[in-house]
Design an enzyme around this catalytic site. Sequence first.
Site, PDB file in Angstrom:
ATOM      1  N   HIS A 199      -6.022 -20.999  46.931  1.00  0.00           N
ATOM      2  CA  HIS A 199      -7.402 -21.158  47.408  1.00  0.00           C
ATOM      3  C   HIS A 199      -7.856 -19.914  48.175  1.00  0.00           C
ATOM      4  O   HIS A 199      -8.988 -19.457  48.038  1.00  0.00           O
ATOM      5  CB  HIS A 199      -7.508 -22.358  48.354  1.00  0.00           C
ATOM      6  CG  HIS A 199      -7.241 -23.681  47.722  1.00  0.00           C
ATOM      7  ND1 HIS A 199      -6.114 -24.428  48.000  1.00  0.00           N
ATOM      8  CD2 HIS A 199      -7.955 -24.398  46.820  1.00  0.00           C
ATOM      9  CE1 HIS A 199      -6.149 -25.547  47.322  1.00  0.00           C
ATOM     10  NE2 HIS A 199      -7.247 -25.561  46.582  1.00  0.00           N
ATOM     11  N   GLN A 238     -11.153 -27.768  33.604  1.00  0.00           N
ATOM     12  CA  GLN A 238     -12.238 -27.902  34.594  1.00  0.00           C
ATOM     13  C   GLN A 238     -13.133 -26.661  34.564  1.00  0.00           C
ATOM     14  O   GLN A 238     -14.359 -26.759  34.527  1.00  0.00           O
ATOM     15  CB  GLN A 238     -11.633 -28.084  35.987  1.00  0.00           C
ATOM     16  CG  GLN A 238     -12.624 -27.943  37.133  1.00  0.00           C
ATOM     17  CD  GLN A 238     -12.019 -28.288  38.478  1.00  0.00           C
ATOM     18  OE1 GLN A 238     -11.876 -29.459  38.797  1.00  0.00           O
ATOM     19  NE2 GLN A 238     -11.665 -27.309  39.275  1.00  0.00           N
TER      20      GLN A 238
HETATM   21  O1  PAF Z   1     -10.567 -28.208  41.762  1.00  0.00           O
HETATM   22  C1  PAF Z   1     -10.850 -28.949  42.722  1.00  0.00           C
HETATM   23  O2  PAF Z   1     -10.291 -28.832  43.819  1.00  0.00           O
HETATM   24  C2  PAF Z   1     -11.909 -30.025  42.539  1.00  0.00           C
HETATM   25  O3  PAF Z   1     -11.868 -30.579  41.268  1.00  0.00           O
HETATM   26  C3  PAF Z   1     -13.327 -29.548  42.882  1.00  0.00           C
HETATM   27  C4  PAF Z   1     -13.776 -28.450  41.931  1.00  0.00           C
HETATM   28  C5  PAF Z   1     -13.377 -29.030  44.302  1.00  0.00           C
HETATM   29  C6  PAF Z   1     -14.316 -30.700  42.746  1.00  0.00           C
HETATM   30  O4  PAF Z   1     -14.010 -31.739  43.621  1.00  0.00           O
END
Ligand code: PAF
Length: 281
Positions: free
Chosen positions: A35, A152
């Site tokens: 992150h 995603q």
């Molecule tokens: O990847 C994630 O942590 C989640 O799917 C996100 C993009 C923050 C959406 O809740």
Amino acid sequence: MPVRVIHTLAELRAALSGHPRTAFVPTMGNLHQGHLDLVRIAHEHGGPVVTSIFVNRLQFAPTEDFDRYPRTLSSDVEALERVRCDIVFAPDEHELYPEPQGFKLHPPAEIADILEGRSRPGFFTGVSTVVHKLFNIVQPAVAVFGKKDYQQLMIIRRMVAQMALPVEIVAAETTRAADGLALSSRNGYLSPTERAEAPRLARCLGQLAVSLRAAGRIHSAALSELETAAMRELEQHGWAPDYVAVRRRRDLLIPSAPDEALVVLAAARLGATRLIDNLEF
Ligand code: PAF
């Protein structure tokens, strides 16, 4: 400057007004180096950098780990301060969903009901809905997503294109531990023995990619043979694989031509923990 922690939409909108190049990193918290790398990349593309921390109930099935998903706001804020994030947006559930979220964004089945979506029905509706809503709130010029969540990322890109959202999506490479394990908030669930076993997932994907390229031809029999062999290898070491699948990078459909850019994706359970990973090749 210390990072500013904001909990309400009104305060966030006020803080961001007059900033045309906001860069956004949406997360569910329990942050790890992966992150923080997204935040670093966000800085290269704009500013101020906003990181959201919100565990989104809509993307968890009733059987999944919503309740036990780690909430670690104070250590997350400390970590974000170290990477010079400007604003942490951490709304509570009532702030983001003041009433039940009846309006939802349903991505098309051909991209949302395969792979992760097949194992986790409704997952990408939950993700698309919250990301769309967060984009409306933050109104970023750029948003950074990790390739670790490959499907995603692809779905968010399609959503942005089809809904004409004025945001540039930047893809970040997966951050890995020294032994190859893709960093994930869920790695914290692994026992020491499971943690030692976990890098096998990435190794299996690497082996499959090498074998497929060595075979030189893409045909469905060869693909499914290699996918099955990878799943068998995982099973032999105590995993319960959901899928190992070679797909085209651009739409995650089954490849047919040898010169296509490919990705192999996998999801497998190790004990009680479900891990995902992928490798472009
Ligand atoms: O990847 C994630 O942590 C989640 O799917 C996100 C993009 C923050 C959406 O809740």
